[in-house]
Design a protein around this motif. Structure first.
Motif, PDB file in Angstrom:
ATOM      1  N   GLY A   1      34.148 -25.533  -7.482  1.00 17.81           N
ATOM      2  CA  GLY A   1      34.386 -25.534  -6.035  1.00 17.81           C
ATOM      3  C   GLY A   1      33.055 -25.621  -5.300  1.00 17.81           C
ATOM      4  N   ASN A   2      32.801 -24.663  -4.409  1.00 21.43           N
ATOM      5  CA  ASN A   2      31.543 -24.623  -3.663  1.00 21.43           C
ATOM      6  C   ASN A   2      30.474 -23.801  -4.381  1.00 21.43           C
ATOM      7  OD1 ASN A   2      32.602 -26.167  -1.608  1.00 21.43           O
ATOM      8  ND2 ASN A   2      33.313 -24.393  -0.430  1.00 21.43           N
ATOM      9  N   LEU A   3      30.796 -23.250  -5.512  1.00 19.33           N
ATOM     10  CA  LEU A   3      29.883 -22.375  -6.261  1.00 19.33           C
ATOM     11  C   LEU A   3      29.273 -23.130  -7.442  1.00 19.33           C
ATOM     12  CD1 LEU A   3      28.852 -19.438  -6.667  1.00 19.33           C
ATOM     13  CD2 LEU A   3      30.842 -19.070  -8.104  1.00 19.33           C
ATOM     14  N   THR A   4      27.968 -22.966  -7.642  1.00 19.46           N
ATOM     15  CA  THR A   4      27.288 -23.550  -8.795  1.00 19.46           C
ATOM     16  C   THR A   4      26.782 -22.425  -9.677  1.00 19.46           C
ATOM     17  OG1 THR A   4      26.603 -25.499  -7.538  1.00 19.46           O
ATOM     18  CG2 THR A   4      25.408 -25.038  -9.565  1.00 19.46           C
ATOM     19  N   VAL A   5      27.161 -22.452 -10.948  1.00 25.65           N
ATOM     20  CA  VAL A   5      26.722 -21.445 -11.914  1.00 25.65           C
ATOM     21  C   VAL A   5      25.671 -22.085 -12.806  1.00 25.65           C
ATOM     22  CG1 VAL A   5      27.445 -19.924 -13.788  1.00 25.65           C
ATOM     23  CG2 VAL A   5      28.983 -20.341 -11.859  1.00 25.65           C
ATOM     24  N   SER A   6      24.547 -21.382 -12.994  1.00 21.32           N
ATOM     25  CA  SER A   6      23.434 -21.910 -13.784  1.00 21.32           C
ATOM     26  C   SER A   6      23.118 -20.962 -14.938  1.00 21.32           C
ATOM     27  CB  SER A   6      22.198 -22.069 -12.888  1.00 21.32           C
ATOM     28  OG  SER A   6      21.119 -22.570 -13.621  1.00 21.32           O
ATOM     29  N   ALA A   7      22.819 -21.527 -16.090  1.00 20.20           N
ATOM     30  CA  ALA A   7      22.428 -20.734 -17.269  1.00 20.20           C
ATOM     31  C   ALA A   7      21.325 -21.485 -18.005  1.00 20.20           C
ATOM     32  CB  ALA A   7      23.618 -20.523 -18.190  1.00 20.20           C
ATOM     33  N   LYS A   8      20.342 -20.734 -18.513  1.00 21.76           N
ATOM     34  CA  LYS A   8      19.216 -21.368 -19.188  1.00 21.76           C
ATOM     35  C   LYS A   8      18.972 -20.681 -20.538  1.00 21.76           C
ATOM     36  CE  LYS A   8      15.660 -22.467 -16.678  1.00 21.76           C
ATOM     37  NZ  LYS A   8      14.394 -22.443 -15.906  1.00 21.76           N
ATOM     38  N   ASP A   9      19.067 -21.466 -21.621  1.00 25.24           N
ATOM     39  CA  ASP A   9      18.746 -20.996 -22.961  1.00 25.24           C
ATOM     40  C   ASP A   9      17.296 -21.359 -23.250  1.00 25.24           C
ATOM     41  OD1 ASP A   9      21.443 -20.346 -23.187  1.00 25.24           O
ATOM     42  OD2 ASP A   9      21.931 -22.250 -24.145  1.00 25.24           O
ATOM     43  N   LYS A  10      16.536 -20.428 -23.886  1.00 22.80           N
ATOM     44  CA  LYS A  10      15.129 -20.670 -24.192  1.00 22.80           C
ATOM     45  C   LYS A  10      14.887 -20.489 -25.685  1.00 22.80           C
ATOM     46  CE  LYS A  10      13.841 -18.795 -19.733  1.00 22.80           C
ATOM     47  NZ  LYS A  10      13.182 -17.685 -19.046  1.00 22.80           N
ATOM     48  N   VAL A  11      14.003 -21.325 -26.237  1.00 20.09           N
ATOM     49  CA  VAL A  11      13.678 -21.269 -27.668  1.00 20.09           C
ATOM     50  C   VAL A  11      12.162 -21.380 -27.835  1.00 20.09           C
ATOM     51  CG1 VAL A  11      13.976 -22.383 -29.919  1.00 20.09           C
ATOM     52  CG2 VAL A  11      15.868 -22.353 -28.298  1.00 20.09           C
ATOM     53  N   PHE A  12      11.592 -20.486 -28.655  1.00 23.15           N
ATOM     54  CA  PHE A  12      10.183 -20.559 -29.033  1.00 23.15           C
ATOM     55  C   PHE A  12      10.133 -20.725 -30.543  1.00 23.15           C
ATOM     56  CE2 PHE A  12       6.583 -18.377 -30.944  1.00 23.15           C
ATOM     57  CZ  PHE A  12       5.540 -19.109 -30.400  1.00 23.15           C
ATOM     58  N   GLN A  13       9.240 -21.580 -31.036  1.00 26.74           N
ATOM     59  CA  GLN A  13       9.107 -21.717 -32.484  1.00 26.74           C
ATOM     60  C   GLN A  13       7.668 -21.983 -32.880  1.00 26.74           C
ATOM     61  OE1 GLN A  13      11.836 -25.281 -32.590  1.00 26.74           O
ATOM     62  NE2 GLN A  13      10.462 -25.861 -34.228  1.00 26.74           N
ATOM     63  N   ILE A  14       7.347 -21.588 -34.107  1.00 23.05           N
ATOM     64  CA  ILE A  14       6.035 -21.844 -34.691  1.00 23.05           C
ATOM     65  C   ILE A  14       6.247 -22.231 -36.149  1.00 23.05           C
ATOM     66  CG2 ILE A  14       5.639 -19.397 -35.198  1.00 23.05           C
ATOM     67  CD1 ILE A  14       2.619 -20.025 -34.585  1.00 23.05           C
ATOM     68  N   ASN A  15       5.536 -23.287 -36.587  1.00 25.01           N
ATOM     69  CA  ASN A  15       5.728 -23.830 -37.928  1.00 25.01           C
ATOM     70  C   ASN A  15       4.386 -24.164 -38.580  1.00 25.01           C
ATOM     71  OD1 ASN A  15       7.898 -25.397 -35.937  1.00 25.01           O
ATOM     72  ND2 ASN A  15       8.816 -24.312 -37.625  1.00 25.01           N
ATOM     73  N   PRO A  16       3.755 -23.217 -39.272  1.00 25.58           N
ATOM     74  CA  PRO A  16       2.564 -23.577 -40.062  1.00 25.58           C
ATOM     75  C   PRO A  16       2.995 -24.343 -41.313  1.00 25.58           C
ATOM     76  CG  PRO A  16       3.055 -21.246 -40.297  1.00 25.58           C
ATOM     77  CD  PRO A  16       4.042 -21.785 -39.324  1.00 25.58           C
ATOM     78  N   TYR A  17       2.146 -25.302 -41.747  1.00 27.71           N
ATOM     79  CA  TYR A  17       2.534 -26.121 -42.895  1.00 27.71           C
ATOM     80  C   TYR A  17       1.313 -26.600 -43.670  1.00 27.71           C
ATOM     81  CZ  TYR A  17       1.165 -29.986 -39.859  1.00 27.71           C
ATOM     82  OH  TYR A  17       0.462 -30.818 -39.038  1.00 27.71           O
ATOM     83  N   ALA A  18       1.589 -27.033 -44.900  1.00 25.27           N
ATOM     84  CA  ALA A  18       0.622 -27.768 -45.728  1.00 25.27           C
ATOM     85  C   ALA A  18       1.249 -29.129 -45.994  1.00 25.27           C
ATOM     86  CB  ALA A  18       0.356 -27.039 -47.034  1.00 25.27           C
ATOM     87  N   ARG A  19       0.479 -30.190 -45.789  1.00 26.48           N
ATOM     88  CA  ARG A  19       0.987 -31.553 -45.934  1.00 26.48           C
ATOM     89  C   ARG A  19       0.362 -32.215 -47.155  1.00 26.48           C
ATOM     90  NH1 ARG A  19       0.920 -34.873 -40.720  1.00 26.48           N
ATOM     91  NH2 ARG A  19       2.781 -33.601 -40.520  1.00 26.48           N
ATOM     92  N   TYR A  20       1.227 -32.793 -48.004  1.00 27.00           N
ATOM     93  CA  TYR A  20       0.765 -33.549 -49.159  1.00 27.00           C
ATOM     94  C   TYR A  20       1.175 -35.007 -48.979  1.00 27.00           C
ATOM     95  CZ  TYR A  20       0.277 -35.353 -53.859  1.00 27.00           C
ATOM     96  OH  TYR A  20      -0.091 -36.113 -54.946  1.00 27.00           O
ATOM     97  N   THR A  21       0.193 -35.898 -48.888  1.00 20.37           N
ATOM     98  CA  THR A  21       0.452 -37.331 -48.780  1.00 20.37           C
ATOM     99  C   THR A  21       0.494 -37.904 -50.192  1.00 20.37           C
ATOM    100  OG1 THR A  21      -0.673 -37.412 -46.649  1.00 20.37           O
ATOM    101  CG2 THR A  21      -0.359 -39.506 -47.792  1.00 20.37           C
ATOM    102  N   PHE A  22       1.665 -38.365 -50.608  1.00 21.05           N
ATOM    103  CA  PHE A  22       1.836 -38.798 -51.998  1.00 21.05           C
ATOM    104  C   PHE A  22       1.827 -40.320 -52.167  1.00 21.05           C
ATOM    105  CE2 PHE A  22       6.070 -38.210 -50.257  1.00 21.05           C
ATOM    106  CZ  PHE A  22       6.746 -39.353 -50.642  1.00 21.05           C
ATOM    107  N   ALA A  23       1.894 -41.073 -51.078  1.00 27.42           N
ATOM    108  CA  ALA A  23       1.854 -42.539 -51.195  1.00 27.42           C
ATOM    109  C   ALA A  23       1.207 -43.136 -49.947  1.00 27.42           C
ATOM    110  CB  ALA A  23       3.258 -43.099 -51.374  1.00 27.42           C
ATOM    111  N   LYS A  24       0.309 -44.105 -50.186  1.00 28.46           N
ATOM    112  CA  LYS A  24      -0.360 -44.807 -49.086  1.00 28.46           C
ATOM    113  C   LYS A  24      -0.216 -46.303 -49.287  1.00 28.46           C
ATOM    114  CE  LYS A  24      -3.704 -41.233 -48.222  1.00 28.46           C
ATOM    115  NZ  LYS A  24      -4.895 -40.938 -47.500  1.00 28.46           N
TER     116      LYS A  24
END
Length: 185
Positions: free
Chosen positions: A74-97
């Motif tokens: 109707g004349n009403l607007t409902v708002s909702a906000k989902d938030k996400v934080f992430q951290i991803n440390p990694y080791a990368r191995y390149t096996f083909a060039k």
């Protein structure tokens, strides 16, 4: 404190002079609108890494995402906000060039904290491998894509007495696809 800062600055300068540091990541923005209702998604996932040699690199990706929904009633607007934080440390191995194309595996840890507008906060921990491909556009710029995941994840609501949901498996469908751009120093 000043000596520590100057030492860290000197280390960063020395690392970038050896052309072993890369920065980049991914960015996403989407907005869907239907009958006055909107859903806007934003994702920012910067990444920094260090090439140890031609085959191995270490790095960390960290990011923030939000999903904002606005629903009209109707004349009403409902708002909702989902938030996400992430951290991803990694080791990368390149096996083909192959000339300008590299195939690699990222083995890493995942931590994701979800803060939904409705419901409980959720923490997810993971350990796994993500296959990827890098296309070196020139000496400084690379286009990178990851497809899939093989590993373990544990998801648990952030409330007393909650039990974790543990998952082990692989996911190689198109919904688990990410793209990014790297700048090599």
């Amino acid at each position: 404190m000043k000596k520590i800062f100057m030492t860290l600055a000197a280390v960063c300068v020395a690392a970038t002079m050896n052309a072993q540091v890369y920065v980049g990541g991914g960015l996403g923005l989407a907005s869907t609108s239907q009958d006055g209702d909107t859903n806007t998604k934003l994702k920012l996932m910067p990444e920094i890494g260090y090439n140890i040699n031609d085959s191995w690199a270490i790095g960390v990706a960290f990011g923030y995402a939000e999903n904002e929904q606005k629903v009209k009633a109707g004349n009403l607007t409902v708002s909702a906000k989902d938030k996400v934080f992430q951290i991803n440390p990694y080791a990368r191995y390149t096996f083909a060039k192959f000339d300008k194309v590299n195939l690699f595996l990222d083995g890493g840890l995942d931590y994701i904290h979800e803060d939904p507008a409705v419901g409980n906060k959720v923490n997810t921990f993971g350990l796994g491998i993500k296959p990827g491909i890098a296309v070196n556009l020139n000496d400084k710029l690379s286009f990178v894509a990851h497809a899939g995941f093989l590993g373990w994840q544990s998801e648990k609501e952030d409330v007393d007495g909650a039990k974790a949901a543990n998952t082990f498996g692989f996911d190689l469908d198109g919904s688990n696809l990410s793209f990014g751009v790297y700048y090599n120093f």
